[in-house]
Design an enzyme around this catalytic site. Structure first.
Site, PDB file in Angstrom:
ATOM      1  N   LEU A  40      43.338 -18.736  13.357  1.00  0.00           N
ATOM      2  CA  LEU A  40      42.631 -19.828  14.051  1.00  0.00           C
ATOM      3  C   LEU A  40      41.128 -19.557  14.166  1.00  0.00           C
ATOM      4  O   LEU A  40      40.307 -20.221  13.534  1.00  0.00           O
ATOM      5  CB  LEU A  40      43.252 -20.018  15.442  1.00  0.00           C
ATOM      6  CG  LEU A  40      42.633 -21.082  16.344  1.00  0.00           C
ATOM      7  CD1 LEU A  40      42.775 -22.478  15.746  1.00  0.00           C
ATOM      8  CD2 LEU A  40      43.276 -21.059  17.737  1.00  0.00           C
ATOM      9  N   ASP A  41      40.804 -18.520  14.976  1.00  0.00           N
ATOM     10  CA  ASP A  41      39.398 -18.229  15.278  1.00  0.00           C
ATOM     11  C   ASP A  41      38.676 -17.730  14.028  1.00  0.00           C
ATOM     12  O   ASP A  41      39.059 -16.718  13.443  1.00  0.00           O
ATOM     13  CB  ASP A  41      39.311 -17.155  16.375  1.00  0.00           C
ATOM     14  CG  ASP A  41      39.935 -17.628  17.691  1.00  0.00           C
ATOM     15  OD1 ASP A  41      39.697 -18.771  18.076  1.00  0.00           O
ATOM     16  OD2 ASP A  41      40.658 -16.827  18.317  1.00  0.00           O
ATOM     17  N   THR A 100      35.213 -20.096  17.337  1.00  0.00           N
ATOM     18  CA  THR A 100      35.276 -19.763  18.760  1.00  0.00           C
ATOM     19  C   THR A 100      34.598 -18.428  19.061  1.00  0.00           C
ATOM     20  O   THR A 100      34.452 -18.068  20.224  1.00  0.00           O
ATOM     21  CB  THR A 100      36.743 -19.681  19.221  1.00  0.00           C
ATOM     22  OG1 THR A 100      37.455 -18.998  18.209  1.00  0.00           O
ATOM     23  CG2 THR A 100      37.331 -21.046  19.450  1.00  0.00           C
ATOM     24  N   LYS A 108      36.196  -9.378  16.380  1.00  0.00           N
ATOM     25  CA  LYS A 108      36.861 -10.455  15.636  1.00  0.00           C
ATOM     26  C   LYS A 108      38.259 -10.030  15.185  1.00  0.00           C
ATOM     27  O   LYS A 108      38.427  -8.976  14.579  1.00  0.00           O
ATOM     28  CB  LYS A 108      36.013 -10.871  14.435  1.00  0.00           C
ATOM     29  CG  LYS A 108      34.792 -11.648  14.869  1.00  0.00           C
ATOM     30  CD  LYS A 108      34.045 -12.251  13.704  1.00  0.00           C
ATOM     31  CE  LYS A 108      32.876 -13.078  14.244  1.00  0.00           C
ATOM     32  NZ  LYS A 108      31.979 -13.513  13.189  1.00  0.00           N
ATOM     33  N   VAL A 117      40.585  -9.019  17.004  1.00  0.00           N
ATOM     34  CA  VAL A 117      41.112  -7.969  17.887  1.00  0.00           C
ATOM     35  C   VAL A 117      41.663  -8.621  19.163  1.00  0.00           C
ATOM     36  O   VAL A 117      41.071  -9.572  19.678  1.00  0.00           O
ATOM     37  CB  VAL A 117      39.970  -6.976  18.232  1.00  0.00           C
ATOM     38  CG1 VAL A 117      40.413  -5.933  19.221  1.00  0.00           C
ATOM     39  CG2 VAL A 117      39.428  -6.332  16.964  1.00  0.00           C
ATOM     40  N   ARG A 130      42.782  -9.413  23.122  1.00  0.00           N
ATOM     41  CA  ARG A 130      41.917  -9.462  24.309  1.00  0.00           C
ATOM     42  C   ARG A 130      41.739  -8.087  24.952  1.00  0.00           C
ATOM     43  O   ARG A 130      40.617  -7.657  25.243  1.00  0.00           O
ATOM     44  CB  ARG A 130      42.496 -10.448  25.331  1.00  0.00           C
ATOM     45  CG  ARG A 130      41.530 -10.788  26.441  1.00  0.00           C
ATOM     46  CD  ARG A 130      42.160 -11.752  27.433  1.00  0.00           C
ATOM     47  NE  ARG A 130      42.718 -12.925  26.779  1.00  0.00           N
ATOM     48  CZ  ARG A 130      43.577 -13.777  27.353  1.00  0.00           C
ATOM     49  NH1 ARG A 130      43.947 -13.590  28.597  1.00  0.00           N
ATOM     50  NH2 ARG A 130      44.060 -14.817  26.688  1.00  0.00           N
ATOM     51  N   SER A 173      47.927 -16.685  14.921  1.00  0.00           N
ATOM     52  CA  SER A 173      46.713 -16.272  15.639  1.00  0.00           C
ATOM     53  C   SER A 173      47.023 -15.264  16.736  1.00  0.00           C
ATOM     54  O   SER A 173      48.089 -15.326  17.348  1.00  0.00           O
ATOM     55  CB  SER A 173      46.084 -17.520  16.285  1.00  0.00           C
ATOM     56  OG  SER A 173      45.103 -17.162  17.226  1.00  0.00           O
ATOM     57  N   ALA A 174      46.058 -14.375  16.997  1.00  0.00           N
ATOM     58  CA  ALA A 174      46.206 -13.407  18.088  1.00  0.00           C
ATOM     59  C   ALA A 174      45.936 -14.047  19.446  1.00  0.00           C
ATOM     60  O   ALA A 174      46.277 -13.493  20.484  1.00  0.00           O
ATOM     61  CB  ALA A 174      45.214 -12.265  17.883  1.00  0.00           C
ATOM     62  N   SER A 175      45.335 -15.232  19.433  1.00  0.00           N
ATOM     63  CA  SER A 175      44.874 -15.829  20.693  1.00  0.00           C
ATOM     64  C   SER A 175      46.018 -16.329  21.567  1.00  0.00           C
ATOM     65  O   SER A 175      46.990 -16.898  21.077  1.00  0.00           O
ATOM     66  CB  SER A 175      43.935 -16.993  20.400  1.00  0.00           C
ATOM     67  OG  SER A 175      43.577 -17.627  21.606  1.00  0.00           O
ATOM     68  N   LYS A 176      45.845 -16.133  22.871  1.00  0.00           N
ATOM     69  CA  LYS A 176      46.799 -16.698  23.841  1.00  0.00           C
ATOM     70  C   LYS A 176      46.318 -18.074  24.292  1.00  0.00           C
ATOM     71  O   LYS A 176      46.913 -18.699  25.153  1.00  0.00           O
ATOM     72  CB  LYS A 176      46.936 -15.763  25.048  1.00  0.00           C
ATOM     73  CG  LYS A 176      47.575 -14.431  24.677  1.00  0.00           C
ATOM     74  CD  LYS A 176      47.878 -13.611  25.921  1.00  0.00           C
ATOM     75  CE  LYS A 176      48.887 -12.536  25.626  1.00  0.00           C
ATOM     76  NZ  LYS A 176      48.450 -11.198  25.868  1.00  0.00           N
ATOM     77  N   ASN A 177      45.193 -18.507  23.739  1.00  0.00           N
ATOM     78  CA  ASN A 177      44.613 -19.795  24.133  1.00  0.00           C
ATOM     79  C   ASN A 177      44.700 -20.834  23.024  1.00  0.00           C
ATOM     80  O   ASN A 177      43.991 -21.836  23.065  1.00  0.00           O
ATOM     81  CB  ASN A 177      43.135 -19.597  24.502  1.00  0.00           C
ATOM     82  CG  ASN A 177      42.959 -18.762  25.754  1.00  0.00           C
ATOM     83  OD1 ASN A 177      43.480 -19.092  26.809  1.00  0.00           O
ATOM     84  ND2 ASN A 177      42.231 -17.665  25.638  1.00  0.00           N
ATOM     85  N   LYS A 190      47.576  -7.714  15.004  1.00  0.00           N
ATOM     86  CA  LYS A 190      47.181  -7.465  13.621  1.00  0.00           C
ATOM     87  C   LYS A 190      46.405  -6.139  13.601  1.00  0.00           C
ATOM     88  O   LYS A 190      45.668  -5.901  14.553  1.00  0.00           O
ATOM     89  CB  LYS A 190      46.262  -8.589  13.108  1.00  0.00           C
ATOM     90  CG  LYS A 190      46.903  -9.975  13.114  1.00  0.00           C
ATOM     91  CD  LYS A 190      45.852 -11.056  12.859  1.00  0.00           C
ATOM     92  CE  LYS A 190      46.439 -12.440  13.092  1.00  0.00           C
ATOM     93  NZ  LYS A 190      45.461 -13.520  12.979  1.00  0.00           N
TER      94      LYS A 190
HETATM   95  C1  BG6 Z   1      41.481 -13.645  17.961  1.00  0.00           C
HETATM   96  C2  BG6 Z   1      39.972 -13.510  18.045  1.00  0.00           C
HETATM   97  O1  BG6 Z   1      41.832 -14.756  17.195  1.00  0.00           O
HETATM   98  O2  BG6 Z   1      42.032 -13.785  19.272  1.00  0.00           O
HETATM   99  C3  BG6 Z   1      39.606 -12.360  18.959  1.00  0.00           C
HETATM  100  O3  BG6 Z   1      39.435 -13.298  16.748  1.00  0.00           O
HETATM  101  C4  BG6 Z   1      40.257 -12.556  20.320  1.00  0.00           C
HETATM  102  O4  BG6 Z   1      38.203 -12.269  19.074  1.00  0.00           O
HETATM  103  C5  BG6 Z   1      41.767 -12.711  20.159  1.00  0.00           C
HETATM  104  O5  BG6 Z   1      39.988 -11.435  21.172  1.00  0.00           O
HETATM  105  C6  BG6 Z   1      42.490 -12.960  21.474  1.00  0.00           C
HETATM  106  O6  BG6 Z   1      42.098 -14.212  21.976  1.00  0.00           O
HETATM  107  P1  BG6 Z   1      42.418 -14.753  23.434  1.00  0.00           P
HETATM  108  O7  BG6 Z   1      42.033 -16.207  23.351  1.00  0.00           O
HETATM  109  O8  BG6 Z   1      43.876 -14.567  23.675  1.00  0.00           O
HETATM  110  O9  BG6 Z   1      41.592 -13.961  24.386  1.00  0.00           O
HETATM  111 MG    MG Z   2      39.975 -14.837  12.978  1.00  0.00          MG
END
Ligand code: BG6
Ligand code: MG
Length: 218
Positions: A12-13, A19, A47, A49, A51, A116-120, A147
């Site tokens: 995603l990011d 983002t 990037k 990595v 949170r 995606s690693a993001s929780k958002n 990852k």
């Molecule tokens: C990844 C970003 O996609 O999500 C990282 O590249 C970020 O920079 C990670 O730390 C976790 O994101 P979030 O939204 O859960 O804090």
């Molecule tokens: Mg990315």
């Protein structure tokens, strides 16, 4: 024999939306509160990595060691500022070429998942209008390992009902390219060929990608 590609898995990011600038502003604000500077160059290291791993890198830049509960509180504070910013995102923040390529994949009959690693991710996908383009969404709320562990992409392949060899991963982070490789998937790097030299193909943005170019991967 190489199996034909059946699915595209997208980070995603940095691949679909930018983002990184919001992560940067929120981490910089936290560093300022803690009393040390945090630069754009420092932000590059975060990037892809997770949170908590990002917080560990930030604290090491400031030469700080904290207890787990203090770290949880700081990560929550940063995330509050980050969520405030991404809550104002709209479709204008989709990266150039990303929407057209997602549509082209679907029209070509390829399955599409988020990895995606993001929780958002749900806030971002909802605000940018991207949710309907995905057959499966795997993000940091569904994974245990970060990852370069391939978990996020393997769960994506499983949700789509395809084998790893039938998948191609689109990633802007080295750790994501490595996750694809460990998962037995092909990869397209989005960004610099020098940094993403392990990818099977590297393009500057999804604007340079076409379904036809997927043939270069087989
Ligand atoms: C990844 C970003 O996609 O999500 C990282 O590249 C970020 O920079 C990670 O730390 C976790 O994101 P979030 O939204 O859960 O804090
Ligand atoms: Mg990315």
């Amino acid at each position: 024999m190489t199996l034909p590609l059946k699915a595209c898995l997208f980070d995603l990011d940095g691949v679909l939306v930018d983002t990184a600038k919001y992560h940067y502003l929120a981490w910089r604000r936290l560093a300022e509160e803690l009393g040390f500077p945090f630069t754009q160059e420092d932000n590059e290291r975060l990037k892809g990595v997770s949170r908590m791993a990002s917080l560990d890198i930030l604290l090491s830049i400031g030469g700080m060691t904290l207890a787990p509960d203090e770290k949880e509180a700081l990560a929550a504070k940063k995330n509050g500022w980050y969520v405030e910013m991404i809550s104002r995102m709209d479709e204008s923040e989709i990266l150039p070429g990303a929407l057209d390529f997602l549509k082209a994949c679907r029209e070509a009959g390829l399955k599409v998942a988020l990895g995606s690693a993001s929780k958002n991710s749900s806030i971002i996908l909802t605000n940018t209008g991207l949710t309907p383009y995905f057959d499966a969404i795997i993000d940091g709320t569904k994974t245990q390992a970060a990852k370069p562990d391939p978990e996020v992409f393997l769960l994506g392949a499983e949700a789509l009902g395809v084998s790893p060899a039938e998948c191609v991963v689109f990633e802007d982070a080295e750790a994501g390219i490595e996750a694809a490789r460990r998962g037995g998937m092909r990869s397209v790097g989005i960004g610099s060929p020098t940094i993403l030299n392990k990818a099977d193909l590297v393009v500057p943005s999804l604007g340079a990608m076409t379904v036809g170019r997927l043939a270069e991967l087989t």
